[in-house]
Design a protein around this motif. Structure first.
Motif, PDB file in Angstrom:
ATOM      1  N   PHE A  57       0.849  -1.192   0.000  1.00 28.88           N
ATOM      2  CA  PHE A  57       0.000   0.000   0.000  1.00 28.88           C
ATOM      3  C   PHE A  57       0.888   1.248   0.000  1.00 28.88           C
ATOM      4  O   PHE A  57       1.911   1.286   0.676  1.00 28.88           O
ATOM      5  N   GLY A  58       0.444   2.259  -0.740  1.00 29.33           N
ATOM      6  CA  GLY A  58       1.161   3.534  -0.766  1.00 29.33           C
ATOM      7  C   GLY A  58       0.363   4.578  -1.515  1.00 29.33           C
ATOM      8  O   GLY A  58      -0.268   4.280  -2.539  1.00 29.33           O
ATOM      9  N   GLU A  59       0.355   5.793  -0.991  1.00 28.52           N
ATOM     10  CA  GLU A  59      -0.356   6.910  -1.605  1.00 28.52           C
ATOM     11  C   GLU A  59      -1.826   6.569  -1.843  1.00 28.52           C
ATOM     12  O   GLU A  59      -2.394   6.858  -2.907  1.00 28.52           O
ATOM     13  N   SER A  60      -2.440   5.937  -0.858  1.00 30.71           N
ATOM     14  CA  SER A  60      -3.861   5.541  -0.889  1.00 30.71           C
ATOM     15  C   SER A  60      -4.162   4.593  -2.038  1.00 30.71           C
ATOM     16  O   SER A  60      -5.298   4.524  -2.522  1.00 30.71           O
ATOM     17  N   GLN A  61      -3.151   3.846  -2.471  1.00 30.22           N
ATOM     18  CA  GLN A  61      -3.322   2.835  -3.507  1.00 30.22           C
ATOM     19  C   GLN A  61      -2.895   1.476  -2.977  1.00 30.22           C
ATOM     20  O   GLN A  61      -2.032   1.375  -2.095  1.00 30.22           O
ATOM     21  N   LEU A  62      -3.509   0.433  -3.537  1.00 31.20           N
ATOM     22  CA  LEU A  62      -3.079  -0.934  -3.294  1.00 31.20           C
ATOM     23  C   LEU A  62      -2.410  -1.447  -4.558  1.00 31.20           C
ATOM     24  O   LEU A  62      -2.995  -1.396  -5.646  1.00 31.20           O
ATOM     25  N   GLU A  74      -7.463   1.943  -6.441  1.00 29.91           N
ATOM     26  CA  GLU A  74      -7.586   3.179  -5.695  1.00 29.91           C
ATOM     27  C   GLU A  74      -9.033   3.658  -5.747  1.00 29.91           C
ATOM     28  O   GLU A  74      -9.883   3.063  -6.419  1.00 29.91           O
ATOM     29  N   PHE A  75      -9.309   4.731  -5.021  1.00 33.19           N
ATOM     30  CA  PHE A  75     -10.640   5.324  -5.027  1.00 33.19           C
ATOM     31  C   PHE A  75     -10.533   6.790  -5.424  1.00 33.19           C
ATOM     32  O   PHE A  75      -9.704   7.524  -4.888  1.00 33.19           O
ATOM     33  N   LEU A  76     -11.384   7.196  -6.370  1.00 38.17           N
ATOM     34  CA  LEU A  76     -11.513   8.593  -6.759  1.00 38.17           C
ATOM     35  C   LEU A  76     -12.931   9.032  -6.453  1.00 38.17           C
ATOM     36  O   LEU A  76     -13.890   8.426  -6.956  1.00 38.17           O
ATOM     37  N   ASP A  77     -13.059  10.044  -5.607  1.00 36.84           N
ATOM     38  CA  ASP A  77     -14.381  10.469  -5.129  1.00 36.84           C
ATOM     39  C   ASP A  77     -15.142   9.285  -4.534  1.00 36.84           C
ATOM     40  O   ASP A  77     -16.347   9.120  -4.758  1.00 36.84           O
ATOM     41  N   GLN A 128     -15.097   6.283  -5.347  1.00 33.82           N
ATOM     42  CA  GLN A 128     -15.488   5.274  -6.318  1.00 33.82           C
ATOM     43  C   GLN A 128     -14.260   4.440  -6.684  1.00 33.82           C
ATOM     44  O   GLN A 128     -13.188   4.990  -6.956  1.00 33.82           O
ATOM     45  N   PRO A 129     -14.389   3.092  -6.699  1.00 31.38           N
ATOM     46  CA  PRO A 129     -13.224   2.237  -6.966  1.00 31.38           C
ATOM     47  C   PRO A 129     -12.733   2.370  -8.397  1.00 31.38           C
ATOM     48  O   PRO A 129     -13.523   2.537  -9.329  1.00 31.38           O
ATOM     49  N   LYS A 130     -11.425   2.273  -8.563  1.00 32.27           N
ATOM     50  CA  LYS A 130     -10.827   2.367  -9.887  1.00 32.27           C
ATOM     51  C   LYS A 130      -9.696   1.356  -9.986  1.00 32.27           C
ATOM     52  O   LYS A 130      -8.802   1.312  -9.144  1.00 32.27           O
ATOM     53  N   LEU A 131      -9.759   0.506 -11.016  1.00 34.01           N
ATOM     54  CA  LEU A 131      -8.730  -0.490 -11.288  1.00 34.01           C
ATOM     55  C   LEU A 131      -7.770   0.065 -12.327  1.00 34.01           C
ATOM     56  O   LEU A 131      -8.190   0.550 -13.378  1.00 34.01           O
ATOM     57  N   LEU A 132      -6.469   0.007 -12.035  1.00 33.74           N
ATOM     58  CA  LEU A 132      -5.447   0.515 -12.954  1.00 33.74           C
ATOM     59  C   LEU A 132      -4.594  -0.646 -13.441  1.00 33.74           C
ATOM     60  O   LEU A 132      -3.887  -1.286 -12.656  1.00 33.74           O
ATOM     61  N   ILE A 133      -4.679  -0.930 -14.756  1.00 32.30           N
ATOM     62  CA  ILE A 133      -3.868  -1.984 -15.366  1.00 32.30           C
ATOM     63  C   ILE A 133      -3.733  -1.640 -16.855  1.00 32.30           C
ATOM     64  O   ILE A 133      -4.707  -1.170 -17.472  1.00 32.30           O
ATOM     65  N   PRO A 134      -2.566  -1.824 -17.445  1.00 34.17           N
ATOM     66  CA  PRO A 134      -2.424  -1.517 -18.876  1.00 34.17           C
ATOM     67  C   PRO A 134      -3.427  -2.314 -19.712  1.00 34.17           C
ATOM     68  O   PRO A 134      -3.599  -3.521 -19.520  1.00 34.17           O
ATOM     69  N   TYR A 135      -4.062  -1.619 -20.661  1.00 33.10           N
ATOM     70  CA  TYR A 135      -5.099  -2.276 -21.462  1.00 33.10           C
ATOM     71  C   TYR A 135      -4.521  -3.406 -22.298  1.00 33.10           C
ATOM     72  O   TYR A 135      -5.176  -4.422 -22.536  1.00 33.10           O
ATOM     73  N   ASN A 168     -11.385  -8.698  -7.861  1.00 33.96           N
ATOM     74  CA  ASN A 168     -11.664  -9.580  -6.720  1.00 33.96           C
ATOM     75  C   ASN A 168     -10.400  -9.869  -5.922  1.00 33.96           C
ATOM     76  O   ASN A 168     -10.426  -9.915  -4.686  1.00 33.96           O
ATOM     77  N   ARG A 169      -9.287 -10.069  -6.625  1.00 34.04           N
ATOM     78  CA  ARG A 169      -8.030 -10.343  -5.914  1.00 34.04           C
ATOM     79  C   ARG A 169      -7.562  -9.113  -5.132  1.00 34.04           C
ATOM     80  O   ARG A 169      -7.073  -9.234  -4.012  1.00 34.04           O
ATOM     81  N   LEU A 170      -7.721  -7.942  -5.725  1.00 31.88           N
ATOM     82  CA  LEU A 170      -7.330  -6.720  -5.024  1.00 31.88           C
ATOM     83  C   LEU A 170      -8.203  -6.488  -3.798  1.00 31.88           C
ATOM     84  O   LEU A 170      -7.699  -6.151  -2.719  1.00 31.88           O
ATOM     85  N   ARG A 171      -9.498  -6.685  -3.935  1.00 27.37           N
ATOM     86  CA  ARG A 171     -10.396  -6.530  -2.775  1.00 27.37           C
ATOM     87  C   ARG A 171     -10.114  -7.599  -1.729  1.00 27.37           C
ATOM     88  O   ARG A 171     -10.194  -7.342  -0.520  1.00 27.37           O
ATOM     89  N   PHE A 172      -9.764  -8.804  -2.194  1.00 28.80           N
ATOM     90  CA  PHE A 172      -9.407  -9.891  -1.267  1.00 28.80           C
ATOM     91  C   PHE A 172      -8.245  -9.458  -0.379  1.00 28.80           C
ATOM     92  O   PHE A 172      -8.267  -9.676   0.841  1.00 28.80           O
ATOM     93  N   ILE A 173      -7.232  -8.843  -0.983  1.00 31.16           N
ATOM     94  CA  ILE A 173      -6.062  -8.398  -0.209  1.00 31.16           C
ATOM     95  C   ILE A 173      -6.471  -7.336   0.803  1.00 31.16           C
ATOM     96  O   ILE A 173      -6.085  -7.393   1.983  1.00 31.16           O
ATOM     97  N   ALA A 174      -7.252  -6.344   0.354  1.00 26.80           N
ATOM     98  CA  ALA A 174      -7.660  -5.257   1.253  1.00 26.80           C
ATOM     99  C   ALA A 174      -8.491  -5.784   2.417  1.00 26.80           C
ATOM    100  O   ALA A 174      -8.274  -5.400   3.579  1.00 26.80           O
TER     101      ALA A 174
END
Length: 292
Positions: free
Chosen positions: A108-113, A134-137, A139-146, A168-174
């Motif tokens: 975790f860092g800078e409010s990101q997982l 991460e969350f913007l306003d 709201q959840p946001k997934l960041l991965i290269p397309y 699901n894996r990211l939420r599992f970790i959190a």
């Protein structure tokens, strides 16, 4: 249950070893351009490794603890943005060993997982992708290269299924980190190279009652006392109280009379785990059904 050696663990926990650990490989992407993307993500993980973060011991999540996590989801998801911020401030990171031979490296860092996903095969830790959450306003946001998301060699299923699986894996970790911090758990340290019994865990939730660790270092098994039989052999003072006592009058009719029960000492108690009570109730239902 056998916890096999995983090169990614050896590499992360021995940061003084230069370069990459033998056995850490890339899954061959279908899109050649993704070689560069995967190499960049491994380089980022290598840079983090040189900072010697406190990874802690690798942690194996038992199915019983996953059940506790499932029950915690509604409460934790309401405050997920706050949890990501809190865990970033304390620089939470670690290595999760999951079933299906998956290794999840997270930080975790800078409010990101941040997640680096590896699969274990034939003694190799195979890197599939990295992703951020991460969350913007709020709201959840997934960041991965397309290009990674669309690569059929790295991920399977439809694009939406891939997004769901990674999310699901990211939420599992959190949820895991939150449950580990805020729910009563019983970590069990499994030493290297010897069979270790995981006492008191129902067979329904552990493939075998004994675990052997072949990773090269200790591993923490995350279990939950929620599923354990509770035994209290201490003397427990009980205050006096009133209760209704069944009595029979001279005509043989039953009635209730209020009586006072004086203070006393209760000599401990044994209480089944909730899962055992549920099994007992289900057994009674099945027995009833079989006789009707």
């Amino acid at each position: 249950m056998i916890i096999k050696k995983r090169p990614i663990i050896t590499w992360l926990l021995n940061s003084d070893i230069p370069g990459f650990q033998k056995g850490i490989t890339l899954v061959m992407p279908k899109n050649f351009a993704n070689y560069g993307v995967l190499n960049d993500e491994l380089k980022r993980l290598s840079d983090i490794r040189t900072l010697k973060p406190n990874w802690g011991l690798p942690e194996l999540v038992m199915p019983s603890f996953e059940k506790v996590m499932e029950k915690s989801i509604p409460a934790f998801e309401k405050i997920m943005p706050d949890l990501l911020k809190e865990f970033s401030e304390t620089a939470e990171c670690g290595i999760l060993l999951c079933r299906k031979d998956e290794t999840l490296v997270y930080g975790f860092g800078e409010s990101q997982l941040n997640l680096w996903f590896f699969s274990e095969q034939n003694g190799h830790s195979r890197f599939h992708f990295a992703a951020e959450y991460e969350f913007l306003d709020r709201q959840p946001k997934l960041l991965i290269p397309y290009s990674i998301l669309c690569d059929d060699n790295l991920l399977t299923g439809t694009i939406q299924n891939r997004i769901n699986e990674i999310g699901n894996r990211l939420r599992f970790i959190a949820i895991y980190v939150a449950a580990k911090k805020y729910v009563k758990v019983e970590p069990i340290i499994i030493p290297q190279g010897v069979y270790t019994a995981v006492e008191g865990t129902p067979l329904e939730y552990v493939e075998k009652k004994k675990v052997i660790n072949q990773t090269g270092q200790e591993v923490i098994v995350m279990d939950s006392k929620w599923f354990k039989k509770i035994i209290n052999d201490n003397d427990i003072p009980v205050r006096g109280y009133f209760r209704k006592q069944n009595k029979k009058n001279t005509e043989g009719e039953w009635y209730k009379e209020i009586i006072f029960v004086p203070p006393c000492i209760r000599h401990g108690y044994h209480r089944n785990a909730r899962i055992e009570d549920s099994k007992s109730d289900q057994s009674e239902i099945e027995n009833t059904d079989s006789t009707t």
